[in-house]
Design a protein around this motif. Structure first.
Motif, PDB file in Angstrom:
ATOM      1  N   ASP A  42       0.835  -1.218   0.000  1.00 49.68           N
ATOM      2  CA  ASP A  42       0.000   0.000   0.000  1.00 49.68           C
ATOM      3  C   ASP A  42       0.862   1.257   0.000  1.00 49.68           C
ATOM      4  OD1 ASP A  42      -2.290  -1.471   0.060  1.00 49.68           O
ATOM      5  OD2 ASP A  42      -2.688  -1.188   2.201  1.00 49.68           O
ATOM      6  N   PHE A  43       1.918   1.206   0.801  1.00 49.81           N
ATOM      7  CA  PHE A  43       2.829   2.348   0.885  1.00 49.81           C
ATOM      8  C   PHE A  43       3.458   2.622  -0.484  1.00 49.81           C
ATOM      9  CE2 PHE A  43       7.058   4.138   1.436  1.00 49.81           C
ATOM     10  CZ  PHE A  43       6.858   5.164   2.347  1.00 49.81           C
ATOM     11  N   ARG A  45       2.474   1.670  -3.405  1.00 48.18           N
ATOM     12  CA  ARG A  45       1.478   2.067  -4.402  1.00 48.18           C
ATOM     13  C   ARG A  45       1.174   3.557  -4.273  1.00 48.18           C
ATOM     14  NH1 ARG A  45      -1.773  -2.116  -3.975  1.00 48.18           N
ATOM     15  NH2 ARG A  45      -1.123  -3.062  -5.927  1.00 48.18           N
ATOM     16  N   GLY A  46       0.986   4.024  -3.042  1.00 48.24           N
ATOM     17  CA  GLY A  46       0.727   5.448  -2.817  1.00 48.24           C
ATOM     18  C   GLY A  46       1.904   6.299  -3.249  1.00 48.24           C
ATOM     19  N   ARG A  47       3.112   5.840  -2.969  1.00 45.26           N
ATOM     20  CA  ARG A  47       4.305   6.603  -3.347  1.00 45.26           C
ATOM     21  C   ARG A  47       4.453   6.644  -4.869  1.00 45.26           C
ATOM     22  NH1 ARG A  47      10.356   6.418  -3.188  1.00 45.26           N
ATOM     23  NH2 ARG A  47      10.877   8.431  -2.246  1.00 45.26           N
ATOM     24  N   HIS A  49       2.133   6.546  -7.152  1.00 40.25           N
ATOM     25  CA  HIS A  49       1.155   7.411  -7.815  1.00 40.25           C
ATOM     26  C   HIS A  49       1.246   8.876  -7.391  1.00 40.25           C
ATOM     27  CE1 HIS A  49      -0.863   4.313 -10.072  1.00 40.25           C
ATOM     28  NE2 HIS A  49      -0.878   3.547  -8.999  1.00 40.25           N
TER      29      HIS A  49
ATOM     30  N   PRO B 195      -6.127   8.010  -7.860  1.00 36.90           N
ATOM     31  CA  PRO B 195      -5.078   7.016  -8.065  1.00 36.90           C
ATOM     32  C   PRO B 195      -4.884   6.144  -6.815  1.00 36.90           C
ATOM     33  CG  PRO B 195      -4.390   9.123  -8.945  1.00 36.90           C
ATOM     34  CD  PRO B 195      -5.699   9.358  -8.253  1.00 36.90           C
ATOM     35  N   ALA B 196      -4.643   4.854  -7.042  1.00 37.66           N
ATOM     36  CA  ALA B 196      -4.566   3.887  -5.947  1.00 37.66           C
ATOM     37  C   ALA B 196      -3.534   4.313  -4.906  1.00 37.66           C
ATOM     38  CB  ALA B 196      -4.206   2.520  -6.506  1.00 37.66           C
ATOM     39  N   GLY B 197      -3.810   3.965  -3.676  1.00 35.15           N
ATOM     40  CA  GLY B 197      -2.867   4.254  -2.597  1.00 35.15           C
ATOM     41  C   GLY B 197      -3.159   5.546  -1.872  1.00 35.15           C
ATOM     42  N   TRP B 198      -4.204   6.300  -2.303  1.00 36.67           N
ATOM     43  CA  TRP B 198      -4.464   7.616  -1.711  1.00 36.67           C
ATOM     44  C   TRP B 198      -4.771   7.536  -0.219  1.00 36.67           C
ATOM     45  CZ3 TRP B 198      -9.087   8.670   0.683  1.00 36.67           C
ATOM     46  CH2 TRP B 198     -10.158   7.825   0.385  1.00 36.67           C
ATOM     47  N   ASP B 199      -5.348   6.402   0.207  1.00 35.39           N
ATOM     48  CA  ASP B 199      -5.653   6.307   1.640  1.00 35.39           C
ATOM     49  C   ASP B 199      -4.652   5.415   2.364  1.00 35.39           C
ATOM     50  OD1 ASP B 199      -7.118   7.170   3.766  1.00 35.39           O
ATOM     51  OD2 ASP B 199      -8.640   5.596   3.647  1.00 35.39           O
ATOM     52  N   GLY B 200      -3.565   5.065   1.681  1.00 33.61           N
ATOM     53  CA  GLY B 200      -2.584   4.154   2.246  1.00 33.61           C
ATOM     54  C   GLY B 200      -1.560   4.873   3.121  1.00 33.61           C
ATOM     55  N   PRO B 201      -0.561   4.114   3.612  1.00 32.77           N
ATOM     56  CA  PRO B 201       0.389   4.644   4.595  1.00 32.77           C
ATOM     57  C   PRO B 201       1.322   5.739   4.076  1.00 32.77           C
ATOM     58  CG  PRO B 201       0.917   2.363   4.020  1.00 32.77           C
ATOM     59  CD  PRO B 201      -0.376   2.676   3.363  1.00 32.77           C
ATOM     60  N   ALA B 202       1.385   5.959   2.748  1.00 30.13           N
ATOM     61  CA  ALA B 202       2.257   7.028   2.248  1.00 30.13           C
ATOM     62  C   ALA B 202       1.506   8.340   2.081  1.00 30.13           C
ATOM     63  CB  ALA B 202       2.879   6.629   0.902  1.00 30.13           C
ATOM     64  N   VAL B 203       0.180   8.276   1.996  1.00 28.06           N
ATOM     65  CA  VAL B 203      -0.557   9.479   1.588  1.00 28.06           C
ATOM     66  C   VAL B 203      -1.452  10.003   2.721  1.00 28.06           C
ATOM     67  CG1 VAL B 203      -1.946  10.555  -0.235  1.00 28.06           C
ATOM     68  CG2 VAL B 203      -0.447   8.635  -0.797  1.00 28.06           C
TER      69      VAL B 203
END
Lengths: 224, 268
Positions: A42-43, A45-47, A49, B195-203
């Motif tokens: 998940d991390f 993927r967010g990074r 995009h 875009p995927a990952g928007w609610d994930g640990p990086a964003v």
């Protein structure tokens, strides 16, 4: 062009100092936001995009010959965290040293003169790709891959994650990486005629906040 | 929608009409009078964008954006432009949160804010939150152009869904230029379809309120601003130019505002 040059440039063993950076993973692990393979995915993927997309587009535009000074300014504006700007310039300087030996070119020399303290890493990556005879999409692939391979490798060390699991994360992200590289090259081609403002500016608030916190730690395994 | 014949001089500026949705513009222009007080030669709103001058004392002019209708709804296109001339001081707030709601035909809504602050002018742009409601789709752009000695305080807060509700799709882009150079360019996309990952640990990692506070001041070019953490999920950082940015994430709008208020006190 030599396609194998892309493998040389994208190789994790290319001596450009990337292994010392976790891409925000160390801060995310400490905060309990990455705890295993699923949250690492998940991390990443967010990074991919957000900052990965921005970096890939900057690299692609530099590979097409867009003015590196304008691209470096665009990178500054898209990197509000001072800690991340400093890390990007350190990485850019290290990459430039290696690239100038690997693919000597006047454009790389000019970049070194223009930015004695280092230009943003994706900009250097794009100019290096150009010097190696690679194209915009190659540079975008290389940059987008780094956006996810850095955190994946770091988390193997930080959490003692099984390297097989970390590699499987990267393999699962491959189709999305194709899309990001394609879009990055497309916006880079637009930037040739319309200027750097058309490049993507996607941001990841937690990466920015986490980077500022991480820079203040007394003891850390990774530089960023 | 209330029928409002557009002022003749604004007709040329009107965005292209689409069959559905409200298209409305508001304009504020501020300049100093002979006594150094700020006057507002242009204070024009239409449709859901109504403007009120809310305080007339002191050298600064205060304007409140009063939401005359709820929205924007899908298909609406709202645009607000404020211009502050040299020597003028303008402060703009809003009476209530802006609520992005779904339209009837699934079309996205647009909200564009354009701010121009001349050399030696000051603008405080402090609207209430933007709330992205389930099923809505909104594109927001905020663009600020600051002259070399201009001063800006700008706050943006995005809240994903009303209490306990899933958010809509929200794209926002914030661009700040100082003396012709872009010092901040940021996009954030969140909600279903982002875009995927928007609610994930990086964003966002499950946070439902995200905000920014930008302060641009000529002194920052010399003094600099020291980066500092403001709790676990907020940080103050100097921009690559005479500006500072606070980025904050919080579980809800109330806690986000508390962080940004503290940051504003620290910076002003």
């Amino acid at each position: 062009m030599s396609r194998a040059a892309l493998l040389v440039l994208a190789d994790g063993r290319f001596p450009a100092g990337g292994h010392a950076h976790s891409g925000g993973a160390e801060a995310a692990v400490k905060a309990g936001r990455i705890t295993g393979a699923a949250s690492l995915e998940d991390f990443c993927r967010g990074r991919l995009h957000t900052t990965g997309t921005v970096s890939a587009a900057l690299a692609a535009a530099a590979a097409l010959g867009v003015d590196p000074v304008a691209l470096d300014g665009a990178a500054d504006a898209r990197t509000p965290s001072a800690a991340l700007r400093a890390a990007a310039r350190r990485l850019g300087r290290q990459l430039l040293r290696a690239a100038r030996v690997a693919w000597p070119a006047p454009e790389l020399d000019a970049l070194a003169r223009e930015f004695p303290k280092g230009a943003h890493q994706p900009v250097v990556l794009g100019v290096a790709a150009r010097a190696a005879g690679l194209g915009a999409e190659d540079a975008a692939y290389c940059s987008a891959y780094e956006a996810v391979s850095g955190p994946a490798t770091a988390v193997v060390r930080l959490l003692s994650l099984d390297p097989f699991d970390a590699t499987a994360v990267l393999a699962r992200l491959a189709p999305e990486l194709d899309g990001v590289a394609r879009d990055a090259a497309e916006s880079a081609r637009r930037a040739v005629g319309e200027g750097v403002d058309v490049l993507p500016a996607a941001s990841a608030p937690l990466l920015e906040v986490g980077a500022e916190g991480h820079a203040g730690w007394a003891v850390r395994l990774f530089a960023s | 929608m209330t029928s409002h014949p557009p002022a003749p001089n604004l007709t040329a500026l009107s965005p292209p009409q689409s069959p559905a949705g409200v298209h409305a513009r508001a304009r504020i222009s501020a300049r100093p009078d002979a006594h150094g007080r700020t006057v507002l030669p242009v204070l024009h709103g239409e449709g859901p964008l109504a403007l009120r001058r809310t305080r007339a004392t002191g050298p600064e002019a205060h304007v409140t954006l009063v939401g005359a209708m709820s929205g924007p709804l899908g298909g609406d296109h709202l645009a607000v432009a404020a211009e502050v001339a040299e020597g003028a001081r303008l402060s703009v707030g809003s009476a209530a949160a802006t609520i992005a709601l779904p339209g009837q035909d699934g079309a996205p809504a647009r909200y564009d804010v354009s701010l121009t602050v001349a050399d030696g002018a000051e603008l405080h742009w402090l609207p209430e939150q933007l709330i992205s409601v389930r099923g809505s789709e909104l594109r927001v752009t905020t663009r600020a152009d600051i002259g070399p000695g201009g001063r800006l305080v700008l706050r943006e807060e995005q809240v994903l869904g009303r209490t306990g509700e899933a958010p809509g799709l929200l794209h926002s882009r914030l661009t700040v230029r100082h003396a012709g150079r872009t010092i901040l360019d940021q996009e954030l996309s969140c909600g279903p379809g982002a875009p995927a990952g928007w609610d994930g640990p990086a964003v966002l990692a499950g946070h439902r309120a995200v905000g920014q506070l930008i302060v641009v001041r000529p002194e920052f070019a010399h003094e600099g601003v020291k980066p500092v953490m403001l709790g676990d999920c907020a940080a103050l950082t100097p921009l690559a130019g005479p500006g500072a940015l606070v980025t904050a994430l919080a579980p809800d709008a109330l806690r986000l505002r508390r962080i940004l208020d503290d940051a504003l006190n620290r910076l002003t």
